[in-house]
Design an enzyme around this catalytic site. Structure first.
Site, short mmCIF file in Angstrom:
data_model
loop_
_atom_site.label_atom_id
_atom_site.label_comp_id
_atom_site.label_asym_id
_atom_site.label_seq_id
_atom_site.Cartn_x
_atom_site.Cartn_y
_atom_site.Cartn_z
N LYS A 119 0.85 -1.20 0.00
CA LYS A 119 0.00 0.00 0.00
C LYS A 119 0.89 1.25 0.00
O LYS A 119 1.80 1.38 0.83
CB LYS A 119 -0.88 -0.04 1.25
CG LYS A 119 -2.14 0.78 1.17
CD LYS A 119 -2.98 0.47 2.41
CE LYS A 119 -4.28 1.19 2.42
NZ LYS A 119 -4.94 1.09 3.74
N LEU A 120 0.60 2.12 -0.96
CA LEU A 120 1.43 3.32 -1.15
C LEU A 120 0.52 4.54 -1.26
O LEU A 120 -0.58 4.44 -1.81
CB LEU A 120 2.20 3.21 -2.49
CG LEU A 120 3.07 1.98 -2.71
CD1 LEU A 120 3.09 1.62 -4.19
CD2 LEU A 120 4.48 2.26 -2.21
#
Ligand code: E4P
Length: 217
Positions: free
Chosen positions: A83-84
């Site tokens: 997750k970014l």
């Protein structure tokens, strides 16, 4: 439509998974804090419970730092989804990680243009935050509709992961619009089954059944 559970609480994940309601899990730094555990240990345990993707979020804000943390997170289990944040560095990391065969979830999305960039970077999921848009007086669900239209216009494969879900109505509306996935807190997922007429009807059936004096077993 897939159901992800938005929590790092292992007990809740186990319970919902046993009910067959969990296609994946999303976590974030705030949820890890709430769990009281170490990010690696907690995430490893979640990955051992759930077969589907488990989003684990990087905390670095620069490309090199994100890639370094992603390498550590990816080693936790095969079902880790990195997750970014939707930032320029996040998009660059997304492109690199996608090319390396990792699943990616671009988070903190508040505009259709951010979603468009995520799709072009090859993100597996884009997470538009409905509740937080509602919180500032906008209609978060409008954003889901805009992204659906854009992705359908160009056949983008990035999946719309409706996030920051606060109510059962959010789930219904996201489903009507055609979000691919929703991620919701455990209480919201469990509340989907509730209807006062179901409770009232069941109560009446049980009362009548008792009067028959019969038993099925
Ligand atoms: C999604 O991935 C996020 O973890 C989450 O949905 C954020 O929800 P919140 O706005 O209720 O914190």
């Amino acid at each position: 439509m897939k159901f992800f559970v938005d929590t790092a609480d292992v007990k809740d994940i186990r319970e919902l998974n046993d009910l067959g309601l969990v296609d994946g899990v999303t976590t974030n730094p705030s949820l890890i804090l709430k769990s009281g555990g170490n990010i690696i240990d907690v995430t490893k345990e979640i990955c051992s419970i759930v077969k589907g993707p488990v989003s684990a979020e990087v905390t670095a804000t620069d490309y090199a730092g994100m890639m370094k943390e992603a390498a550590v997170l990816a080693k936790i289990a095969d079902n880790i989804c990195i997750k970014l944040p939707v930032t320029l560095d996040g998009l660059k990391a997304c492109k690199a990680l996608t090319s390396d065969g990792h699943e990616t979830n671009l988070t903190l999305c508040f505009s259709a243009n951010q979603a468009l960039l995520a799709a072009k970077a090859g993100a597996t999921y884009i997470s538009p935050f409905i509740g937080r848009l509602d919180d500032i007086g906008l209609n978060g669900m409008d954003l889901i509709g805009e992204i659906r239209t854009i992705f359908d216009n160009y056949d983008f494969e990035t999946q719309i992961l409706a996030a920051s879900i606060r109510t059962v109505n959010h789930v219904k509306e996201a489903a009507l619009i055609g979000a691919d996935v929703i991620t919701a807190p455990p209480a919201t997922l469990k509340a989907l089954v509730k209807h006062p007429l179901t409770d009232k009807g069941l109560e009446a059936f049980l009362a009548d059944w008792a009067k028959t004096g019969q038993s099925i077993a």
